[in-house]
Design a protein around this motif. Structure first.
Motif, mmCIF file in Angstrom:
data_model
loop_
_atom_site.group_PDB
_atom_site.id
_atom_site.type_symbol
_atom_site.label_atom_id
_atom_site.label_comp_id
_atom_site.label_asym_id
_atom_site.label_seq_id
_atom_site.Cartn_x
_atom_site.Cartn_y
_atom_site.Cartn_z
ATOM 1 N N THR A 4 0.829 -1.199 0.000
ATOM 2 C CA THR A 4 0.000 0.000 0.000
ATOM 3 C C THR A 4 0.865 1.251 0.000
ATOM 4 N N LEU A 5 0.230 2.373 -0.322
ATOM 5 C CA LEU A 5 0.953 3.647 -0.436
ATOM 6 C C LEU A 5 0.576 4.534 0.735
ATOM 7 N N ILE A 6 1.584 5.043 1.381
ATOM 8 C CA ILE A 6 1.382 5.971 2.503
ATOM 9 C C ILE A 6 2.081 7.274 2.156
ATOM 10 N N LEU A 7 1.461 8.394 2.511
ATOM 11 C CA LEU A 7 2.143 9.685 2.425
ATOM 12 C C LEU A 7 2.169 10.280 3.823
ATOM 13 N N LEU A 8 3.348 10.698 4.252
ATOM 14 C CA LEU A 8 3.445 11.495 5.476
ATOM 15 C C LEU A 8 3.323 12.935 5.014
ATOM 16 N N LEU A 30 4.757 -4.362 9.696
ATOM 17 C CA LEU A 30 4.660 -4.063 8.268
ATOM 18 C C LEU A 30 6.078 -3.867 7.746
ATOM 19 N N LYS A 31 6.261 -4.147 6.469
ATOM 20 C CA LYS A 31 7.602 -4.037 5.875
ATOM 21 C C LYS A 31 7.691 -2.757 5.042
ATOM 22 N N ILE A 32 8.726 -1.972 5.290
ATOM 23 C CA ILE A 32 8.956 -0.765 4.492
ATOM 24 C C ILE A 32 9.719 -1.191 3.234
ATOM 25 N N ASN A 33 9.091 -1.000 2.067
ATOM 26 C CA ASN A 33 9.727 -1.392 0.799
ATOM 27 C C ASN A 33 10.239 -0.200 0.007
ATOM 28 N N GLY A 34 9.742 0.966 0.341
ATOM 29 C CA GLY A 34 10.177 2.168 -0.378
ATOM 30 C C GLY A 34 9.922 3.379 0.504
ATOM 31 N N LEU A 35 10.832 4.355 0.437
ATOM 32 C CA LEU A 35 10.732 5.513 1.340
ATOM 33 C C LEU A 35 11.433 6.680 0.680
ATOM 34 N N LYS A 36 10.702 7.740 0.382
ATOM 35 C CA LYS A 36 11.386 8.891 -0.219
ATOM 36 C C LYS A 36 10.697 10.207 0.096
ATOM 37 N N MET A 37 11.530 11.239 0.262
ATOM 38 C CA MET A 37 10.980 12.584 0.427
ATOM 39 C C MET A 37 10.834 13.198 -0.953
ATOM 40 N N MET A 38 9.747 13.923 -1.136
ATOM 41 C CA MET A 38 9.512 14.565 -2.438
ATOM 42 C C MET A 38 8.554 15.747 -2.261
ATOM 43 N N GLU A 39 8.540 16.612 -3.258
ATOM 44 C CA GLU A 39 7.568 17.699 -3.256
ATOM 45 C C GLU A 39 6.377 17.299 -4.114
ATOM 46 N N MET A 40 5.192 17.637 -3.645
ATOM 47 C CA MET A 40 4.017 17.428 -4.492
ATOM 48 C C MET A 40 3.785 18.688 -5.303
ATOM 49 N N THR A 41 3.795 18.537 -6.608
ATOM 50 C CA THR A 41 3.474 19.674 -7.485
ATOM 51 C C THR A 41 1.958 19.881 -7.469
ATOM 52 N N PRO A 42 1.489 21.062 -7.858
ATOM 53 C CA PRO A 42 0.037 21.263 -7.967
ATOM 54 C C PRO A 42 -0.614 20.223 -8.885
ATOM 55 N N GLU A 43 0.097 19.835 -9.938
ATOM 56 C CA GLU A 43 -0.459 18.832 -10.873
ATOM 57 C C GLU A 43 -0.652 17.490 -10.154
ATOM 58 N N LEU A 44 0.327 17.133 -9.349
ATOM 59 C CA LEU A 44 0.250 15.861 -8.625
ATOM 60 C C LEU A 44 -0.871 15.899 -7.583
ATOM 61 N N VAL A 45 -1.028 17.014 -6.899
ATOM 62 C CA VAL A 45 -2.120 17.150 -5.923
ATOM 63 C C VAL A 45 -3.468 17.040 -6.643
ATOM 64 N N SER A 46 -3.585 17.711 -7.787
ATOM 65 C CA SER A 46 -4.850 17.656 -8.541
ATOM 66 C C SER A 46 -5.172 16.236 -8.975
ATOM 67 N N PHE A 130 3.295 7.539 -7.238
ATOM 68 C CA PHE A 130 4.362 8.107 -6.404
ATOM 69 C C PHE A 130 5.705 7.410 -6.572
ATOM 70 N N PHE A 131 5.714 6.165 -7.022
ATOM 71 C CA PHE A 131 6.993 5.467 -7.172
ATOM 72 C C PHE A 131 7.296 5.129 -8.631
ATOM 73 N N GLY A 132 6.292 5.158 -9.487
ATOM 74 C CA GLY A 132 6.504 4.904 -10.910
ATOM 75 C C GLY A 132 7.271 3.627 -11.196
ATOM 76 N N GLY A 133 7.055 2.617 -10.361
ATOM 77 C CA GLY A 133 7.728 1.330 -10.589
ATOM 78 C C GLY A 133 9.197 1.322 -10.199
ATOM 79 N N LYS A 134 9.668 2.436 -9.610
ATOM 80 C CA LYS A 134 11.092 2.504 -9.214
ATOM 81 C C LYS A 134 11.190 2.645 -7.694
ATOM 82 N N ASP A 135 12.366 2.301 -7.194
ATOM 83 C CA ASP A 135 12.684 2.565 -5.780
ATOM 84 C C ASP A 135 11.787 1.815 -4.797
ATOM 85 N N ILE A 136 11.237 0.688 -5.247
ATOM 86 C CA ILE A 136 10.539 -0.204 -4.322
ATOM 87 C C ILE A 136 11.372 -1.482 -4.265
#
Ligand code: GDP
Length: 147
Positions: A4-8, A30-46, A130-136
């Protein structure tokens, strides 16, 4: 096994609660498989909150989610989607039970700490978003076979 996808959300980053929320997930095995800090663009929020676009509070969501970086997390485990939603608690922290993440750390709906996918279909879309198939990362833990 589900992932599942979580956003802090920005308030969690701003208040220095990343570690405490992560601890809740890890304590639950639960197992952490991917973890990254990022900015949400307005497009991504929409895109992410598309279903709320016509709500009067949408501009609040937009400024909330873009004001500070977020942390995106891919988490797996047995029944992980419902389990994480249970740990997360009700959308409004004032209605979230004590013991839940929102119940313990949130005060108002304007800052509700965490996002978690609400179904298998949503999780699949949101993990791609959020991960686009990468970094998991898949990896084994010594006790995985007993979970
Ligand atoms: P969730 O799945 O528990 O996050 O709840 P929803 O999918 O219904 O809403 C998505 C997000 O929109 C929530 O987590 C809040 O950040 C935000 N939101 C929902 N309702 C309100 C509201 O009435 N006011 C504000 N300011 N934000 C809201």
């Amino acid at each position: 096994m589900e992932t599942t996808l979580i956003l802090l959300k920005p308030d969690t980053v701003e208040r220095g609660l990343i570690g405490q929320v992560l601890t809740r997930l890890e304590q639950k095995w639960l197992k952490i498989n991917g973890l990254k800090m990022m900015e949400m663009t307005p497009e991504l929020v929409s895109e992410h909150y598309d279903f709320l676009a016509d709500k009067p509070f949408f501009p609040k969501i937009m400024s909330y989610m873009t004001r500070t970086p977020i942390v995106a997390i891919a988490v797996s485990g047995a029944n992980a989607i419902a389990t994480v939603r249970m740990l997360t608690g009700a959308t409004n922290p004032q209605e979230a039970l004590p013991g839940s993440i929102r119940g313990d750390f949130g005060l108002t709906i304007d800052g509700n700490i965490i996002h978690a996918s609400d179904s298998a279909e949503t999780a699949e879309v949101e993990l791609k978003r959020f991960f686009g198939g990468k970094d998991i990362y898949e990896y084994a833990r010594g006790f995985d076979d007993v979970l």
